[in-house]
Design a protein around this motif. Structure first.
Motif, PDB file in Angstrom:
ATOM      1  N   LYS A 146      73.774  -8.190 -32.319  1.00 38.59           N
ATOM      2  CA  LYS A 146      72.900  -8.074 -31.149  1.00 38.59           C
ATOM      3  C   LYS A 146      73.129  -6.767 -30.388  1.00 38.59           C
ATOM      4  O   LYS A 146      72.228  -6.295 -29.678  1.00 38.59           O
ATOM      5  N   GLN A 147      74.321  -6.189 -30.530  1.00 40.92           N
ATOM      6  CA  GLN A 147      74.610  -4.957 -29.794  1.00 40.92           C
ATOM      7  C   GLN A 147      74.198  -3.694 -30.550  1.00 40.92           C
ATOM      8  O   GLN A 147      74.159  -2.611 -29.960  1.00 40.92           O
ATOM      9  N   ILE A 148      73.875  -3.814 -31.835  1.00 41.32           N
ATOM     10  CA  ILE A 148      73.475  -2.628 -32.612  1.00 41.32           C
ATOM     11  C   ILE A 148      72.272  -1.928 -31.979  1.00 41.32           C
ATOM     12  O   ILE A 148      72.301  -0.696 -31.768  1.00 41.32           O
ATOM     13  N   PRO A 149      71.181  -2.628 -31.615  1.00 42.87           N
ATOM     14  CA  PRO A 149      70.068  -1.928 -30.961  1.00 42.87           C
ATOM     15  C   PRO A 149      70.476  -1.272 -29.636  1.00 42.87           C
ATOM     16  O   PRO A 149      70.086  -0.123 -29.362  1.00 42.87           O
ATOM     17  N   HIS A 150      71.257  -1.963 -28.819  1.00 41.07           N
ATOM     18  CA  HIS A 150      71.698  -1.387 -27.541  1.00 41.07           C
ATOM     19  C   HIS A 150      72.586  -0.164 -27.776  1.00 41.07           C
ATOM     20  O   HIS A 150      72.532   0.805 -27.004  1.00 41.07           O
ATOM     21  N   PHE A 151      73.392  -0.190 -28.825  1.00 38.52           N
ATOM     22  CA  PHE A 151      74.273   0.934 -29.151  1.00 38.52           C
ATOM     23  C   PHE A 151      73.461   2.205 -29.410  1.00 38.52           C
ATOM     24  O   PHE A 151      73.863   3.307 -29.024  1.00 38.52           O
ATOM     25  N   PHE A 152      72.305   2.039 -30.045  1.00 41.12           N
ATOM     26  CA  PHE A 152      71.460   3.193 -30.371  1.00 41.12           C
ATOM     27  C   PHE A 152      70.366   3.441 -29.329  1.00 41.12           C
ATOM     28  O   PHE A 152      69.459   4.237 -29.554  1.00 41.12           O
ATOM     29  N   ILE A 156      65.721   5.400 -32.196  1.00 46.84           N
ATOM     30  CA  ILE A 156      67.055   5.814 -31.786  1.00 46.84           C
ATOM     31  C   ILE A 156      66.969   6.812 -30.632  1.00 46.84           C
ATOM     32  O   ILE A 156      66.202   7.783 -30.689  1.00 46.84           O
ATOM     33  N   SER A 157      67.743   6.572 -29.590  1.00 44.56           N
ATOM     34  CA  SER A 157      67.819   7.486 -28.447  1.00 44.56           C
ATOM     35  C   SER A 157      69.038   8.385 -28.631  1.00 44.56           C
ATOM     36  O   SER A 157      70.170   7.888 -28.638  1.00 44.56           O
ATOM     37  N   PRO A 158      68.864   9.689 -28.782  1.00 46.31           N
ATOM     38  CA  PRO A 158      70.000  10.596 -29.072  1.00 46.31           C
ATOM     39  C   PRO A 158      71.107  10.533 -28.017  1.00 46.31           C
ATOM     40  O   PRO A 158      72.287  10.457 -28.347  1.00 46.31           O
ATOM     41  N   GLY A 159      70.715  10.568 -26.739  1.00 40.13           N
ATOM     42  CA  GLY A 159      71.717  10.575 -25.677  1.00 40.13           C
ATOM     43  C   GLY A 159      72.517   9.285 -25.634  1.00 40.13           C
ATOM     44  O   GLY A 159      73.755   9.299 -25.557  1.00 40.13           O
ATOM     45  N   ALA A 160      71.809   8.144 -25.698  1.00 43.63           N
ATOM     46  CA  ALA A 160      72.479   6.844 -25.667  1.00 43.63           C
ATOM     47  C   ALA A 160      73.401   6.679 -26.868  1.00 43.63           C
ATOM     48  O   ALA A 160      74.527   6.164 -26.746  1.00 43.63           O
ATOM     49  N   TYR A 171      68.083   1.267 -28.004  1.00 45.71           N
ATOM     50  CA  TYR A 171      66.820   0.545 -28.152  1.00 45.71           C
ATOM     51  C   TYR A 171      67.020  -0.836 -27.530  1.00 45.71           C
ATOM     52  O   TYR A 171      67.727  -1.675 -28.084  1.00 45.71           O
ATOM     53  N   ASP A 172      66.402  -1.070 -26.355  1.00 45.63           N
ATOM     54  CA  ASP A 172      66.788  -2.221 -25.544  1.00 45.63           C
ATOM     55  C   ASP A 172      65.663  -3.180 -25.160  1.00 45.63           C
ATOM     56  O   ASP A 172      65.642  -3.677 -24.037  1.00 45.63           O
TER      57      ASP A 172
END
Length: 531
Positions: free
Chosen positions: A127-133, A164-168, A135-136
């Motif tokens: 579940k945290q993989i999208p938040h890690f990149f 994917i968000s580069p900064g996040a 995408y929320d």
């Protein structure tokens, strides 16, 4: 309790950073005001933490109740009516505690509890993989396979590839590196690195990264990738975030149905978490389960009275507390005060924390719950332990927490039935010199209808001209179903020239005419006669 403050204070900071996004995310997934999740986290920490007998358990809003809350708010006609159900649910939990219903938690097999911990660890990581990149779209705390945003766990991960968000992502990688460096190297270098926890440093670096890159076209982190704590303009608007139950709806039967549902599910989830937390506890403390129900019930009454979500003890925060070195309930209590103080004094600073950094913190928590070595260990214990374990893990990943545990428990019961079937009796076969078989069948201490199949199979397989010795001296309980089987067998035995010798503590009977009459006259079959 203050003796271990040097351990509890750093642990409480880690628990605070884990709890903050989960409180907000569970509220969002529940269709409730964001502040209601924070209220539940504060009450769970301060009130339940103070009353609980658990030294390392942490309570707050639970992902397992999100679907119930979402449905109930709409069905009951508004949030204030729902709050009444939360208050009544807390009262019912106190009744459960008074009735000593906490003993239920002891009846879950160890393999299922270990499967629960491992399944939660895996689901945290997934579940945290999208938040890690960065995408929320799905809120933090939505641990169900079918998500509130319309995706499922795996389709969300596939969607992340194109979003994917580069900064996040960059600050998440930096944060994860800090956490690993702190855990594997620096924490062993001195007391300073034990007092100042890696997650605090990672979060501080994340805030600094956000400030330095907010004007960058490439690395800037957008608002939806940050923590989102409600910011009141003044004291009046802060107090205006609290809601109160509508006691006028107390005669509505749907309110009571929802209250009982909340009490039942919250109590079950709490008891499961208590069992799991005690297993993780390096000090091997045993939590008094009935006291825990009383504490949870009190917490839910207070949470419902001031506008909070239902509360349970929760494994994600509890395991983070244990992994960070928490020793006493002060860790849970302090984390509650941190939540309270921070939402009052520094909500704008909290809203600079990238969710991707908190995802990195949860990655570590998840991995420690689902270590690969545990899979090998459970497999080595044999199928009776490994099958319920793997079914629980898979069930949690592809459904939700309670369904996954229910599946594991069902398989565990089937395993017990099979084991009971296999262990119903022992056979000793000995050939006599005259060519007849002498077979001794010794029944176990307890023989129930589960054993019918095994005993029937053995009796039917006896060859003709057999001498059967049936020993019930160790048997303390013999189910009526088994007695009927034995009674029916007396007719078949005569046809097949099988002689029966029944041995009990009361003596020996050759070729009994009726087992029913024999055991009816001797109800305590294994007890010697007095006098």
């Amino acid at each position: 309790m203050f003796k271990y403050l040097k351990h509890d204070l750093p642990a409480s900071i880690v628990v605070f950073f884990v709890a903050l996004p989960l409180c907000l995310g569970i509220a969002l997934a529940s269709g409730a005001p964001l502040f209601s999740g924070l209220i539940a986290g504060i009450v769970g920490g301060i009130v339940v933490g103070s009353l609980s007998g658990s030294k390392i358990g942490v309570s707050g809003p639970a992902a397992g109740l999100a679907a119930i809350v979402l449905t109930a708010i709409g069905a009951l006609g508004g949030y204030q009516n729902f709050l009444l159900a939360v208050v009544l649910g807390g009262i019912i939990q106190i009744v459960f505690g008074i009735l000593k219903a906490g003993i239920i938690g002891y009846y879950f097999p160890s393999s299922v509890i270990k499967g629960m911990l491992t399944g939660i660890g895996i689901i945290i990581i997934l579940k945290q993989i999208p938040h890690f990149f960065g995408y929320d779209p799905d809120p933090e705390g939505d641990f169900a396979f079918f998500q509130v945003d319309g995706q499922n766990t795996f389709s969300e991960i596939l969607e992340t590839v194109n979003n994917i968000s580069p900064g996040a992502t960059l600050i998440a990688i930096i944060g994860l590196s800090i956490l690993l460096l702190w855990d594997k190297v620096l924490s062993k270098k001195g007391k300073f690195f034990q007092l100042v926890q890696g997650p605090l440093v990672a979060v501080a670096v994340g805030i600094l990264f956000y400030i330095l890159t907010k004007d960058s076209e490439t690395l800037a982190i957008s608002a939806e990738h940050l923590v989102s704590v409600p910011i009141p303009e003044d004291a009046a608007s802060f107090l205006g975030q609290f809601s109160f139950p509508n006691f006028g709806a107390i005669t509505n039967p749907q309110i009571w149905v929802t209250a009982f549902t909340i009490a039942l599910v919250a109590s079950l989830e709490t008891l499961l978490c208590v069992e799991a937390t005690d297993k993780l506890d390096p000090e091997k403390n045993v939590t008094p389960t009935n006291r825990e129900l009383l504490a949870q019930g009190t917490g839910n009454i207070i949470s419902g009275l001031i506008g909070g979500l239902p509360i349970t003890q929760v494994i994600v925060r509890s395991s983070a507390n244990i992994q960070s070195g928490g020793k006493t309930k002060m860790s849970a209590i302090i984390h509650g005060f941190f939540l309270l103080i921070s939402v009052i004094l520094i909500p704008r600073l909290l809203n600079m924390i990238p969710l991707s950094v908190l995802a990195a913190v949860l990655f570590i928590v998840g991995f420690k719950l689902a270590k690969p070595s545990l899979f090998k260990q459970m497999y080595a214990l044999g199928w009776k332990q490994s099958v319920p374990f793997f079914v629980t893990v898979i069930g949690i990943i592809f459904t939700d927490l309670l369904i996954g545990i229910g599946l594991g428990l069902a398989v565990g019961i089937i395993v017990i039935m099979i084991k009971s079937y296999q262990n119903s009796h022992f056979l000793h076969i000995e050939d006599k010199s005259d060519g007849r078989h002498k077979i001794k069948m010794t029944l176990a201490e307890e023989v129930t209808f589960f054993n019918k199949g095994a005993i029937l199979k053995e009796l039917d397989s006896l060859p003709r001209e057999t001498y059967l010795e049936l020993d019930v001296r160790k048997t303390r309980y013999l189910d009526n179903d088994i007695i009927e089987i034995l009674d029916d067998f007396t007719f078949k035995a005569k046809e097949r020239n099988i002689d029966i010798k029944l041995v009990s503590e009361r003596g020996i009977e050759e070729n009994p005419d009726s087992f029913i009459e024999f055991f009816k006259l001797r109800p305590k079959i294994a007890q010697p006669e007095k006098g």
